[in-house]
Every structure is written in C-alpha cells, then in structure tokens.
Design an enzyme around this catalytic site. Structure first.
Site, mmCIF file in Angstrom:
data_model
loop_
_atom_site.group_PDB
_atom_site.id
_atom_site.type_symbol
_atom_site.label_atom_id
_atom_site.label_comp_id
_atom_site.label_asym_id
_atom_site.label_seq_id
_atom_site.Cartn_x
_atom_site.Cartn_y
_atom_site.Cartn_z
ATOM 1 N N LYS A 12 0.857 -1.193 0.000
ATOM 2 C CA LYS A 12 0.000 0.000 0.000
ATOM 3 C C LYS A 12 0.890 1.239 0.000
ATOM 4 C CE LYS A 12 -3.590 2.405 2.574
ATOM 5 N NZ LYS A 12 -4.539 2.362 3.700
ATOM 6 N N LYS A 33 -2.209 -1.564 -3.844
ATOM 7 C CA LYS A 33 -3.061 -0.382 -3.781
ATOM 8 C C LYS A 33 -2.225 0.879 -3.872
ATOM 9 C CE LYS A 33 -5.986 1.973 -0.505
ATOM 10 N NZ LYS A 33 -6.341 2.110 0.866
HETATM 11 C C1 PBG Z 1 -7.187 3.347 5.612
HETATM 12 C C2 PBG Z 1 -7.623 3.247 4.187
HETATM 13 C C3 PBG Z 1 -7.492 4.228 3.203
HETATM 14 C C4 PBG Z 1 -8.083 3.700 2.047
HETATM 15 C C5 PBG Z 1 -8.554 2.428 2.354
HETATM 16 N N1 PBG Z 1 -8.250 2.157 3.689
HETATM 17 C C6 PBG Z 1 -6.972 5.612 3.276
HETATM 18 C C7 PBG Z 1 -5.588 5.897 3.663
HETATM 19 O O1 PBG Z 1 -4.718 5.026 3.762
HETATM 20 O O2 PBG Z 1 -5.346 7.075 3.895
HETATM 21 C C8 PBG Z 1 -8.183 4.413 0.731
HETATM 22 C C9 PBG Z 1 -9.198 3.884 -0.247
HETATM 23 C C10 PBG Z 1 -9.479 4.795 -1.386
HETATM 24 O O3 PBG Z 1 -8.811 5.824 -1.598
HETATM 25 O O4 PBG Z 1 -10.420 4.480 -2.117
HETATM 26 N N2 PBG Z 1 -8.235 2.994 6.490
#
Ligand code: PBG
Length: 333
Positions: free
Chosen positions: A178, A232
């Site tokens: 991520k 991601k």
């Molecule tokens: C954290 C989380 C995020 C997303 C999914 N889980 C945001 C982040 O890491 O700041 C992002 C998903 C998206 O942008 O569609 N709980």
C-alpha cells in the site's frame, strides 16, 4: 474467441461506507455516485449488489465520535460491528463480508495507529488495538478482515488474536503493498479524515519510487499468515500487480482507489471521455496485469452492465469482453 482476459462480476468487491449519525444517505462530493449509507440504505444496497451476483463487499465506518485510540473501531456497538451483524442477518451466507481493519476513521488525529507524545505513530502499541478490532469484527460476523494500516507485524498479531479466540476460519486480506498515495484524497472526504498537523502516512505506507520493497512487504505478510494480498492503488502500480502475479500463487487483490475513480468521473462529467468504455478498459487492464479481485467503486455499474449481457438462458459465464470498438479505436481489425 482468443481474448486472453475477461472481466467478470465474480472479480469485483464493492467498498461501502456506513455512517453512524445520519438519517438519510449522504452524497460524497468528490466521489460522484458514492454515498455514506445509513444502516437501512446499506442493507438495501448490499442486497441489490448480491442480486447482481457481486460476491463480496468491504465495509468502512464513519463514527459519530472519534477519540485518541479509535475505540469506535473495536466497540461491539461500533458502527461497522452493528452493520456486520445486520448484513449477516439479512444476507445470510450469500455474500462475503469483509471489514477494513484500521483506526484512521475513528481517531481524532486521523492516523492509522496510536500516536505518542511526540506525535509519532507507535507501531507496537497499535498492534494491540488492531487485535481488538479484528476480534470485534470477527465476532460481529466478518468473513474476512482486511488490515490497511501498514503497521509492521500487523498480520501476525491479528492472526494470533483470531486463532486464540477460536476464529481460525476468519481470513486475512492484507493491504500488503500500500503506497503513500495522492489518490486517496476523495476517500478521506468520504470518511471525514484529516491527518493532524498537515501530517502524512509516509512513515508507514510505501514510497511510490520503490517496487522491490513491495515484494518484500508482500512476502512478510504472507509469512505472517495472510491468506490474500492486495496492491493499492491499482492503475499507477500495474507493474507491482504483475510482479506479484509472477512470483505468487495466492489470490491477489487490487484496489482501484477513490482518486482513480474520481478522475474518471470528472473527465466523464466534462464530456471528455466515454466513462463506461474507459471503466471497462481500466478494470480489464487491472485483471490483465494479474489481479484476481478488484475493489472498486465501479462495482455496481459494471455489475449492471455485465448482468444485462448475460446469456438469455442464464447458463453461461457472467462475463463479457470489453467492447472491441473501444479497444481498437482505428476499427481496422
Ligand atoms: C485506511 C484506508 C485508506 C483507504 C482504504 N483504507 C486511506 C488511507 O490510507 O489514507 C483508501 C481507499 C481509497 O482511496 O479508495 N483505512
């Protein structure tokens, strides 16, 4: 006949937002077509998705109150726990229920973990909180928990907690690779998160310049007990999806995130792009790169398209190929 890739509704996972203190669904300005659901509208939406043969959903909660440690994330009366219970009651086993496992939606400072006196995220203290969240979600009915906080050791900690309490069958989908991405902006609107003091997540999420490191993160999560791994965002990281596919035999998920969706919708709204064709092309590319599962805000519209194209007798695969004309603009096949 010779198409190498088909996109199917079976590949799709719908991200859904449920909010505690509202009486009507709230539109999200930067995510056109996506809403913060009430409990009732969530159940309706999930049922309709199930009827379109969407196999799974992933839940995000927006609590009425936030605090320093994000206790709404593990409170048995927290919004996601309540929603999991209601969904299970209404849907039985007809849909896979996933819960995003993190605390940023629930903390006043907006970080994915506990913050120490210096304002730094305390990795190991956070693991204990994640264990409590995992258990609360499993008790409430989650089939799969999806830790998204990128703390070191989170998968091992969660697996241990689940196993100790008898939830050996609850699976873990690890947000493994991520990235600290600009493409999460609209999501933070959707869950009312602002990171305190203009902060960011570069201390725990990955540097977009690094690809080999992603393979290391994925390997660690698998060694710790992850059942599935996620890359991601998706579109700027197709190379990472491909690398993971070439190296691994576990299910690989890709998250087509909020900013990726918002860009597409903005261009479509301006009449600059054929949104439906572009959506199909994007998701097909993510599949072609090697993803088995795609989390996307496009799930409902794509499922409706695929549903409309089902063979009349309903016996064939629930899949269509991208329209040829769109993929071959010259039309000279
Ligand atoms: C954290 C989380 C995020 C997303 C999914 N889980 C945001 C982040 O890491 O700041 C992002 C998903 C998206 O942008 O569609 N709980």
């Amino acid at each position: 006949m010779v198409a190498e890739t088909t996109l199917s509704v079976d590949d799709l996972i719908a991200p859904l937002f449920v909010r505690e203190d509202i009486t009507a669904p709230q539109p999200i300005h930067s995510l056109p077509g996506v809403v913060q659901h009430t409990m009732d509208s969530l159940i309706r939406e999930a049922t309709e998705l199930r009827d379109l043969s969407v196999p799974a959903l992933i839940l995000f909660g927006i609590p009425a109150e936030k605090d320093e440690i994000g206790s709404g994330a593990f409170d048995p009366g927290g919004i996601v726990q309540l929603a999991l219970g209601e969904l299970r009651e209404n849907l039985g086993d007809t849909m896979v229920l996933m819960a995003d496992l993190c605390v940023d939606e629930y903390t006043t400072h907006g970080h994915c973990g506990i913050v120490d006196d210096l304002g730094q995220v305390d990795n190991d203290a956070t693991l204990e909180i994640y264990q409590r969240v995992a258990l609360a979600q499993a008790v409430a009915g989650a089939d799969i928990v999806a830790p998204s906080g990128m703390m070191d050791g989170q998968v091992a900690a969660i697996r241990a907690a689940l196993d100790t309490d008898g939830f050996t069958d609850t699976s873990i989908l690890a947000y493994a690779a991520k990235y600290a991405s600009a493409f999460y902006g609209p999501f933070r609107d959707a869950v009312d998160v602002t990171i305190a003091d203009g902060g960011d997540r570069k201390g725990y999420q990955q540097d977009p310049r690094n690809g080999r490191e992603a393979m290391e993160e994925i390997a660690l999560d698998l060694a710790e007990g992850a059942d599935m791994v996620m890359v991601k965002p998706a579109l700027s990281y197709l190379d990472i999806i491909l690398r993971a596919r070439l190296e691994l035999n576990v299910p690989i998920a890709a998250y087509h995130v909020s900013g990726e969706y918002a860009m597409l919708k903005a261009a479509e709204a301006n009449g600059w792009i054929d949104g439906d064709a572009a959506a199909l092309e994007i998701l097909t590319s993510i599949k072609r790169a090697g993803a088995d599962l795609i989390l996307t805000y496009l799930t409902r519209s794509i499922a409706e398209t695929l549903h409309d194209h089902r063979p009349a007798l309903g016996t064939g695969p629930r899949a269509i190929e991208p329209p040829r004309a769109e993929l071959n603009p010259a039309g000279d096949d």
